[in-house]
Write a protein that holds these residues in place. Structure first.
Motif, PDB file in Angstrom:
ATOM      1  N   VAL A  13       9.973   1.137  28.947  1.00 47.47           N
ATOM      2  CA  VAL A  13       8.841   0.212  28.537  1.00 47.47           C
ATOM      3  C   VAL A  13       9.701  -0.669  27.674  1.00 47.47           C
ATOM      4  N   LYS A  14       9.574  -2.007  27.841  1.00 48.16           N
ATOM      5  CA  LYS A  14      10.333  -2.806  27.270  1.00 48.16           C
ATOM      6  C   LYS A  14       9.715  -3.616  25.822  1.00 48.16           C
ATOM      7  N   THR A  15       8.273  -3.830  25.927  1.00 45.39           N
ATOM      8  CA  THR A  15       7.672  -4.076  24.734  1.00 45.39           C
ATOM      9  C   THR A  15       6.314  -3.662  24.636  1.00 45.39           C
ATOM     10  N   VAL A  16       6.040  -3.485  23.358  1.00 48.56           N
ATOM     11  CA  VAL A  16       4.515  -2.979  23.213  1.00 48.56           C
ATOM     12  C   VAL A  16       3.617  -3.839  22.054  1.00 48.56           C
ATOM     13  N   HIS A  17       2.507  -4.066  22.404  1.00 48.86           N
ATOM     14  CA  HIS A  17       1.952  -4.683  21.295  1.00 48.86           C
ATOM     15  C   HIS A  17       0.343  -4.388  21.550  1.00 48.86           C
ATOM     16  N   THR A  18      -0.405  -4.692  20.821  1.00 48.57           N
ATOM     17  CA  THR A  18      -1.793  -4.391  20.735  1.00 48.57           C
ATOM     18  C   THR A  18      -2.714  -4.789  21.951  1.00 48.57           C
ATOM     19  N   ALA A  19      -2.316  -5.790  22.562  1.00 48.03           N
ATOM     20  CA  ALA A  19      -3.066  -5.999  23.837  1.00 48.03           C
ATOM     21  C   ALA A  19      -2.342  -5.396  25.282  1.00 48.03           C
ATOM     22  N   GLY A  20      -1.289  -4.711  25.032  1.00 46.89           N
ATOM     23  CA  GLY A  20      -0.689  -4.077  26.156  1.00 46.89           C
ATOM     24  C   GLY A  20       0.735  -3.780  25.935  1.00 46.89           C
ATOM     25  N   PHE A  21       1.363  -3.580  26.997  1.00 47.84           N
ATOM     26  CA  PHE A  21       2.901  -3.477  27.301  1.00 47.84           C
ATOM     27  C   PHE A  21       3.448  -3.718  28.339  1.00 47.84           C
ATOM     28  N   THR A  22       4.949  -4.192  28.548  1.00 43.73           N
ATOM     29  CA  THR A  22       5.287  -4.505  29.577  1.00 43.73           C
ATOM     30  C   THR A  22       6.714  -3.554  29.829  1.00 43.73           C
ATOM     31  N   TYR A  23       6.907  -3.219  31.251  1.00 40.57           N
ATOM     32  CA  TYR A  23       7.690  -2.268  31.712  1.00 40.57           C
ATOM     33  C   TYR A  23       8.500  -2.573  32.790  1.00 40.57           C
ATOM     34  N   THR A  24       9.680  -1.867  32.955  1.00 39.07           N
ATOM     35  CA  THR A  24      10.499  -2.017  34.052  1.00 39.07           C
ATOM     36  C   THR A  24      10.744  -0.830  34.869  1.00 39.07           C
ATOM     37  N   THR A  36       5.076   3.043  43.634  1.00 35.75           N
ATOM     38  CA  THR A  36       5.184   3.835  42.249  1.00 35.75           C
ATOM     39  C   THR A  36       3.962   3.856  41.706  1.00 35.75           C
ATOM     40  N   ARG A  37       3.428   4.929  41.218  1.00 36.11           N
ATOM     41  CA  ARG A  37       1.899   4.831  40.277  1.00 36.11           C
ATOM     42  C   ARG A  37       2.763   5.122  38.981  1.00 36.11           C
ATOM     43  N   ILE A  38       1.988   4.694  37.870  1.00 41.91           N
ATOM     44  CA  ILE A  38       2.303   5.091  36.619  1.00 41.91           C
ATOM     45  C   ILE A  38       1.374   5.449  35.794  1.00 41.91           C
ATOM     46  N   ASN A  39       1.590   6.538  34.947  1.00 39.75           N
ATOM     47  CA  ASN A  39       0.463   7.120  34.062  1.00 39.75           C
ATOM     48  C   ASN A  39       1.044   6.398  32.548  1.00 39.75           C
ATOM     49  N   TRP A  40      -0.043   6.046  31.599  1.00 43.02           N
ATOM     50  CA  TRP A  40       0.305   5.534  30.476  1.00 43.02           C
ATOM     51  C   TRP A  40      -0.571   6.033  29.220  1.00 43.02           C
ATOM     52  N   PHE A  41       0.341   5.888  28.232  1.00 45.19           N
ATOM     53  CA  PHE A  41      -0.932   6.567  26.794  1.00 45.19           C
ATOM     54  C   PHE A  41      -0.131   5.919  25.701  1.00 45.19           C
ATOM     55  N   ALA A  42      -1.063   5.398  25.154  1.00 44.78           N
ATOM     56  CA  ALA A  42      -0.650   4.571  23.804  1.00 44.78           C
ATOM     57  C   ALA A  42      -1.489   5.166  22.659  1.00 44.78           C
ATOM     58  N   THR A  43      -0.923   5.124  21.439  1.00 45.02           N
ATOM     59  CA  THR A  43      -1.654   5.685  20.269  1.00 45.02           C
ATOM     60  C   THR A  43      -1.056   5.022  18.971  1.00 45.02           C
ATOM     61  N   ASN A  44      -1.796   5.130  17.843  1.00 44.85           N
ATOM     62  CA  ASN A  44      -1.332   4.787  16.530  1.00 44.85           C
ATOM     63  C   ASN A  44      -1.599   5.934  15.867  1.00 44.85           C
ATOM     64  N   ARG A  45      -1.721   6.939  16.139  1.00 46.20           N
ATOM     65  CA  ARG A  45      -2.026   8.386  15.460  1.00 46.20           C
ATOM     66  C   ARG A  45      -0.477   8.626  14.771  1.00 46.20           C
ATOM     67  N   THR A  46      -0.671   9.121  13.602  1.00 47.10           N
ATOM     68  CA  THR A  46       0.629   9.322  12.666  1.00 47.10           C
ATOM     69  C   THR A  46       1.010  10.942  13.241  1.00 47.10           C
ATOM     70  N   THR A  47       0.087  11.507  13.781  1.00 46.45           N
ATOM     71  CA  THR A  47       0.341  12.842  14.016  1.00 46.45           C
ATOM     72  C   THR A  47       0.665  13.103  15.488  1.00 46.45           C
ATOM     73  N   VAL A  48       1.165  11.864  16.097  1.00 45.26           N
ATOM     74  CA  VAL A  48       1.699  12.094  17.602  1.00 45.26           C
ATOM     75  C   VAL A  48       2.983  11.097  17.632  1.00 45.26           C
ATOM     76  N   GLU A  49       4.040  11.777  18.084  1.00 49.65           N
ATOM     77  CA  GLU A  49       5.306  10.893  18.435  1.00 49.65           C
ATOM     78  C   GLU A  49       5.754  11.091  19.764  1.00 49.65           C
TER      79      GLU A  49
END
Length: 225
Positions: A13-24, A36-49
């Motif tokens: 993952v290269k960049t992450v922002h509120t509208a999405g992300f870019t990857y290589t 190649t298929r990808i699974n993705w997951f994004a969160t702003n929860r402080t209880t997940v890293e």
């Protein structure tokens, strides 16, 4: 592919922002990846890293571990899934698996094992989280030993269904493999697709043509409101 070249694919993952992300997506020199298929997951929860790490297997070694510092969490849980690998095109198969070997409030130790002797390194995504009742890890699911993915030709699949929790909630889920053993007699192929229906997630493992998947297993991290 000529002998002594490499198989593999890695994702960064290269960049992450509120509208999405870019990857290589990267493959070793001389290798090629058709799909190649990808699974993705994004969160702003402080209880997940979310932490991505590369774990190398020194020549001649079948095991390696890596200690990863994490946020200080109460009631910590963790999941280390495989998101990339590089292996030499030698031997009859590629085998690797990941597991959590030690878990504490402020660190996690990830273990990698390979008995095929040709794996150079494995990339894993570590999900370290606080078990709050709103996020958890589902039991490991795996393909059948000597099942339809390990022999035959054409499109073959296995399907398993998990219950994520009570009905009436909004769920997200993230799956990653924790074990793969793929034969090298044909092009390596393993696909995973998830279909959600209310509180259930149906996971489909598949391969095609004459590809050989001796074993595949994985886990799913879930979160809900």
């Amino acid at each position: 592919m000529p002998q002594n070249e490499y198989y593999g694919v890695t994702l960064s993952v290269k960049t992450v922002h509120t509208a999405g992300f870019t990857y290589t997506i990267t493959v070793p020199a001389g290798a090629s990846v058709l799909v190649t298929r990808i699974n993705w997951f994004a969160t702003n929860r402080t209880t997940v890293e979310l932490i991505k790490k590369t774990i190398a297997l020194p020549a001649g070694e079948t095991q390696a571990t890596l200690n990863v510092p994490t946020n200080d969490l109460n009631n910590p849980r963790a999941f280390a899934g495989i998101v990339g690998f590089v292996a030499q095109n030698t031997g009859s198969n590629i085998h690797f698996e990941s597991e959590i070997t030690d878990l504490a409030n402020d660190h996690v130790t990830i273990g990698i094992e390979s008995n095929s002797g040709n794996v150079k390194y494995v990339e894993v995504i570590l999900i370290s989280f606080e078990e709050t009742g709103y996020q958890a890890i589902l039991p490991t699911i795996s393909t059948t030993e000597n099942g339809p993915l390990s022999s035959g030709k054409g499109d073959r699949e296995e399907t398993q269904t998990d219950i994520m929790g009570p009905k009436g909630r909004n769920y997200v889920n993230f799956f990653a493999f924790t074990k793969l053993d793929i034969g090298l007699s044909s092009k390596p192929r393993i696909y995973e697709i998830a279909l959600e229906n209310e509180n259930k997630v149906q996971r489909i493992f598949s391969t095609r043509y004459s590809s050989v998947v001796n074993a595949a297993a994985g886990q799913t991290f879930i979160a809900h409101n």
